[in-house]
Scaffold this motif. Structure first.
Motif, PDB file in Angstrom:
ATOM      1  N   CYS A 207       0.865  -1.187   0.000  1.00  0.00           N
ATOM      2  CA  CYS A 207       0.000   0.000   0.000  1.00  0.00           C
ATOM      3  C   CYS A 207       0.898   1.232   0.000  1.00  0.00           C
ATOM      4  CB  CYS A 207      -0.889  -0.012   1.247  1.00  0.00           C
ATOM      5  SG  CYS A 207      -1.896   1.485   1.372  1.00  0.00           S
ATOM      6  N   PHE A 209       0.416   4.226   1.136  1.00  0.00           N
ATOM      7  CA  PHE A 209       0.266   5.213   2.211  1.00  0.00           C
ATOM      8  C   PHE A 209       1.173   4.881   3.402  1.00  0.00           C
ATOM      9  CE2 PHE A 209      -3.964   5.488  -0.016  1.00  0.00           C
ATOM     10  CZ  PHE A 209      -3.652   6.657  -0.684  1.00  0.00           C
ATOM     11  N   GLN A 210       1.114   5.703   4.446  1.00  0.00           N
ATOM     12  CA  GLN A 210       2.107   5.575   5.534  1.00  0.00           C
ATOM     13  C   GLN A 210       1.501   5.654   6.929  1.00  0.00           C
ATOM     14  OE1 GLN A 210       4.765   8.729   3.762  1.00  0.00           O
ATOM     15  NE2 GLN A 210       6.302   7.474   4.760  1.00  0.00           N
ATOM     16  N   CYS A 211       0.287   5.149   7.135  1.00  0.00           N
ATOM     17  CA  CYS A 211      -0.362   5.271   8.445  1.00  0.00           C
ATOM     18  C   CYS A 211       0.537   4.675   9.535  1.00  0.00           C
ATOM     19  CB  CYS A 211      -1.704   4.557   8.426  1.00  0.00           C
ATOM     20  SG  CYS A 211      -2.690   4.983   6.989  1.00  0.00           S
ATOM     21  N   CYS A 214      -0.087   1.177  11.077  1.00  0.00           N
ATOM     22  CA  CYS A 214      -0.195   0.054  10.134  1.00  0.00           C
ATOM     23  C   CYS A 214       1.064  -0.818  10.137  1.00  0.00           C
ATOM     24  CB  CYS A 214      -0.395   0.632   8.733  1.00  0.00           C
ATOM     25  SG  CYS A 214      -0.517  -0.630   7.474  1.00  0.00           S
ATOM     26  N   ILE A 216       1.276  -3.342   7.749  1.00  0.00           N
ATOM     27  CA  ILE A 216       1.320  -3.948   6.422  1.00  0.00           C
ATOM     28  C   ILE A 216       2.463  -3.400   5.581  1.00  0.00           C
ATOM     29  CG2 ILE A 216      -0.017  -4.114   4.279  1.00  0.00           C
ATOM     30  CD1 ILE A 216      -2.445  -3.888   6.542  1.00  0.00           C
ATOM     31  N   ILE A 217       2.603  -2.051   5.629  1.00  0.00           N
ATOM     32  CA  ILE A 217       3.628  -1.418   4.797  1.00  0.00           C
ATOM     33  C   ILE A 217       5.038  -1.836   5.218  1.00  0.00           C
ATOM     34  CG2 ILE A 217       2.404   0.566   3.850  1.00  0.00           C
ATOM     35  CD1 ILE A 217       2.970   2.088   6.396  1.00  0.00           C
ATOM     36  N   ASP A 252      -5.459  -4.986   1.281  1.00  0.00           N
ATOM     37  CA  ASP A 252      -5.831  -3.977   2.278  1.00  0.00           C
ATOM     38  C   ASP A 252      -6.455  -2.783   1.613  1.00  0.00           C
ATOM     39  OD1 ASP A 252      -4.488  -5.072   4.804  1.00  0.00           O
ATOM     40  OD2 ASP A 252      -3.072  -5.349   3.169  1.00  0.00           O
ATOM     41  N   ASN A 253      -6.049  -2.555   0.388  1.00  0.00           N
ATOM     42  CA  ASN A 253      -6.551  -1.399  -0.322  1.00  0.00           C
ATOM     43  C   ASN A 253      -6.590  -1.741  -1.813  1.00  0.00           C
ATOM     44  OD1 ASN A 253      -7.205   1.073  -1.220  1.00  0.00           O
ATOM     45  ND2 ASN A 253      -5.603   2.158  -0.103  1.00  0.00           N
ATOM     46  N   LYS A 323      -2.414   9.607   8.463  1.00  0.00           N
ATOM     47  CA  LYS A 323      -3.439   9.149   7.517  1.00  0.00           C
ATOM     48  C   LYS A 323      -3.879  10.382   6.723  1.00  0.00           C
ATOM     49  CE  LYS A 323      -6.467   5.552   6.701  1.00  0.00           C
ATOM     50  NZ  LYS A 323      -6.278   4.138   6.801  1.00  0.00           N
ATOM     51  N   GLN A 325      -4.218  10.871   3.676  1.00  0.00           N
ATOM     52  CA  GLN A 325      -5.038  10.665   2.480  1.00  0.00           C
ATOM     53  C   GLN A 325      -6.533  10.760   2.755  1.00  0.00           C
ATOM     54  OE1 GLN A 325      -3.283   8.364   4.074  1.00  0.00           O
ATOM     55  NE2 GLN A 325      -4.190   6.344   4.004  1.00  0.00           N
TER      56      GLN A 325
HETATM   57  S1  SF4 Z   1      -3.710   1.387   7.232  1.00  0.00           S
HETATM   58 FE1  SF4 Z   1      -4.502   0.887   5.181  1.00  0.00          FE
HETATM   59  S2  SF4 Z   1      -4.261   2.831   4.014  1.00  0.00           S
HETATM   60 FE2  SF4 Z   1      -2.931   2.995   5.831  1.00  0.00          FE
HETATM   61  S3  SF4 Z   1      -0.909   2.286   5.125  1.00  0.00           S
HETATM   62 FE3  SF4 Z   1      -1.977   0.522   6.050  1.00  0.00          FE
HETATM   63  S4  SF4 Z   1      -2.963  -0.509   4.339  1.00  0.00           S
HETATM   64 FE4  SF4 Z   1      -2.432   1.550   3.637  1.00  0.00          FE
END
Ligand code: SF4
Ligand code: B12
Length: 580
Positions: A207, A209-211, A214, A216-217, A252-253, A323, A325
């Motif tokens: 993904c 983005f850089q939350c 999170c 996942i990134i 996730d997105n 967040k 975005q």
């Molecule tokens: S929380 Fe969702 S939008 Fe934000 S970085 Fe993680 S996967 Fe991406």
């Protein structure tokens, strides 16, 4: 050449409830895509005979959320085969204590165990050293696998077969291409353990983005890697061949999957010209409505429900977690775009951002109810999940965090909040469910459904589950299933196994209390639905949430946060100071 067997048993662990019983059900509601992915990778190894032409690799897979694992039986099978191992699959942080308890029993029987998934990957990716629970796993002789399995299973199987497996495999710095990855397809007997017979696949990973909350990134990266439309078609066809046509697409997105359009086009083709009755549940971001054709194509491809990472409506909170975005002034337009396509909207809402107070959260939920046409809202504690930037920062600063990983299920306060004490924060979480799912608001949601042409029966079913899960079953709806099971003997390691004479009477009362509450909730919501559906002129119902945006007029709730909206392109002019 004498043939021999190699038995692999995949187990997706669940986690423990507050009484130390494994959270499991007769039928779960959401499939495990981690299980499907690892099963697909190992099936490919079995077909390719990677241990030699004389070795038959046999694979079983169990999701503990819907299946009680017969540990002694599995040990017997692996011994009878003469070799093999247990794979603890897709283990999240909250599932790691349960995974350790399962692994401990297999290791005591001398069976090799390998654990992979987000806890192992997240910790190894972000922390300077192994945390105590990963060290405990190594002490038990459990092998840890960090990173993705694509392209790595053959060497792992060969190592285990030769008895030379390493303590840790770390592939985090080498993210595999997904364009030729094995297909995540499970046999029907496993898929049907999930209510509604939903299968799953990840059409992509990563993904942009850089939350900061999170994980996942930091594990799957920020670059979009994706499956080809041909592979997605093959996944659909393989499932359809076993009469499975509903899919949870776990990206996730999905809106940031760079191949979304060819994938949706292919699904549309299969649905409209191939006779496949495809149904999709997608996860997207709040800017997806700006992608030309995205919502329209998603709906045509069979998407009838979408999970949106709304997270919060206060720009200050969103900025605080990077967040950036999420543009709150576009929320209503985005939600209305999905409704116009007849897609049910589910939104996640995080409680416990630094400036949150009980009053501000209560105010914000009331604003959402009044002004945003969301069908299902679900609440989470802001949690420093291992693998996230938030967790890393707290860890490096030595800030106290709950040492019990079982609590990292987004339903517990795992670290201190700067304004609310623990009890207040927990009260806020309970209040949020009660505040959103009032009978009055359930009626409003159903009125909006009728007015927008959404299926009220589907919505009332979802409302019942989301309203009752946290309050009746005491588990988050994302962990919910039908008919809870509590195995007396599978209690958390170190907790006392209760005498059957005490356990079973308690369990009967426990079961009946829960059943009565579900029946009462279900009946009440059905009665509301009947009233709404039979009301005259239901299609003409309108309220603030359904009213189309008016050019140059700012939504009321956006005005509430006017002084907190950063000055970015497209942001409304700051003419009104914050109210209440
Ligand atoms: S929380 Fe969702 S939008 Fe934000 S970085 Fe993680 S996967 Fe991406
Ligand atoms: C789909 C999903 C769900 C689904 C299904 C679960 C599943 N695992 O499929 C549902 C909705 C049930 C769910 C629920 C929850 N989820 Co969830 N979920 C996801 C999501 C979006 C995709 C999972 C997935 O399919 N990934 C793709 C697979 C292929 O990746 P993988 O699991 O890492 O597996 C690969 C490797 O790790 C490795 N591997 C994995 N296991 C093994 C085993 C062996 C032996 C080997 C060799 C290799 C190996 O190979 C695989 C293929 O490359 C992830 C985010 C993400 N992008 O992964 C969050 C994520 C896993 N979930 C998360 C959380 C917190 C939860 C919940 C606790 C929160 C909640 N209340 O929603 C609940 C828990 C309830 C439960 N019982 O599972 C967190 C976990 C973070 C952490 N540190 O633990 C994640 C990372 C999202 C996040 N917020 O950061 N989730």
């Amino acid at each position: 050449m004498a043939r021999r067997a190699f038995k692999i048993v995949l187990i997706k662990p669940s986690h423990y409830d507050a009484d130390g019983y494994v959270i499991q059900w007769h039928r779960s509601t959401i499939p495990s895509n981690s299980l499907a992915s690892v099963y697909g990778l190992l099936t490919e190894c079995a077909e390719d005979k990677v241990l030699g032409p004389d070795v038959d690799i046999d694979i079983d897979a169990y999701d503990e959320c819907n299946t009680i694992i017969d540990i002694k039986g599995v040990v017997r099978q692996i011994r009878a085969a003469g070799g093999g191992f247990v794979a603890l699959v897709g283990v999240q942080s909250n599932q790691f204590p349960r995974a350790l308890d399962i692994g401990r029993q297999f290791r005591a029987a001398g069976v090799p165990v390998v654990a992979g998934g987000f806890h192992v990957s997240g910790c190894i990716s972000m922390l300077p050293e192994l945390p105590p629970d990963l060290k405990a796993a190594l002490d038990l002789g459990i092998t840890l696998f960090a990173g993705e399995g694509e392209g790595r299973m053959t060497s792992l199987l060969r190592d285990i077969d030769a008895g030379t497996q390493k303590p840790v495999y770390d592939y985090l710095h080498d993210l595999p291409d997904m364009s030729d990855a094995a297909l995540p397809v499970l046999p029907r007997r496993i898929v049907t353990r999930v209510a509604g017979h939903y299968a799953s696949f990840d059409a992509g990973r990563g993904c942009p983005f850089q939350c900061s909350f999170c994980t996942i990134i930091n594990v799957q990266g920020r670059k979009s890697r994706f499956r080809t439309a041909d592979d997605v078609e093959a996944i659909v066809r393989a499932n359809a061949a076993q009469d499975v046509t509903r899919f949870f697409v776990t990206d996730d997105n999905f809106a940031r999957n760079k191949n979304w359009e060819p994938i949706l086009d292919r699904l549309i083709e299969l649905k409209e010209n191939g006779g496949f009755k495809i149904r999709l549940l997608l996860q997207v971001d709040t800017l997806c409505h700006r992608i030309p054709g995205f919502i329209e194509k998603a709906a045509r491809a069979g998407c009838n429900a979408v999970f949106i990472g709304l997270e919060n409506i206060n720009p200050e909170s969103l900025m605080g977690t990077k967040k950036r975005q999420n543009k709150i002034w576009e929320y209503r337009e985005m939600l209305q775009a999905w409704r116009a396509a007849k897609v049910m909207t589910w939104a996640g809402y995080i409680l416990g951002f630094p400036t949150d107070t009980p009053e501000s959260i209560a105010r914000d939920i009331e604003i959402i109810k009044r002004e945003l046409p969301i069908d299902i809202l679900e609440f989470f504690f802001l949690t420093p999940l291992p693998g996230s930037e938030d967790h890393k920062k707290l860890y490096l600063k030595g800030v106290a965090m709950d040492p019990d990983m079982n609590n990292y299920d987004l339903e517990h306060a795992c670290t201190a909040h700067q304004i609310m004490d623990k009890a207040t924060w927990e009260g806020v979480y309970r209040d949020a469910w009660a505040r959103y799912y009032t009978d009055e608001h359930v009626e409003t949601i159903l009125r909006r459904a009728v007015a927008s042409g959404l299926n009220p029966k589907k919505i009332v079913d979802a409302l019942t589950v989301f309203s009752g899960s946290a309050r009746i079953e005491k588990v988050h709806p994302l962990q919910f299933g039908f008919v809870r099971r509590k195995q007396r003997t599978q209690r958390r390691y170190g907790m006392k196994i209760v005498n059957p004479l005490l356990f079973y009477p308690w369990r009967v009362v426990d079961f009946l209390t829960v059943a009565v509450r579900w029946i009462s909730l279900g009946r009440r919501y059905r009665a509301i639905m009947k009233r709404v559906v039979s009301a005259p002129a239901g299609q003409t119902y309108i309220d603030e949430a359904l009213s189309p945006p008016v050019a140059n007029v700012t939504d009321h709730f956006v005005e509430t946060f006017a002084d907190k909206i950063p000055k970015t392109h497209g942001a409304p002019k700051q003419k009104v100071a914050a109210a209440g």
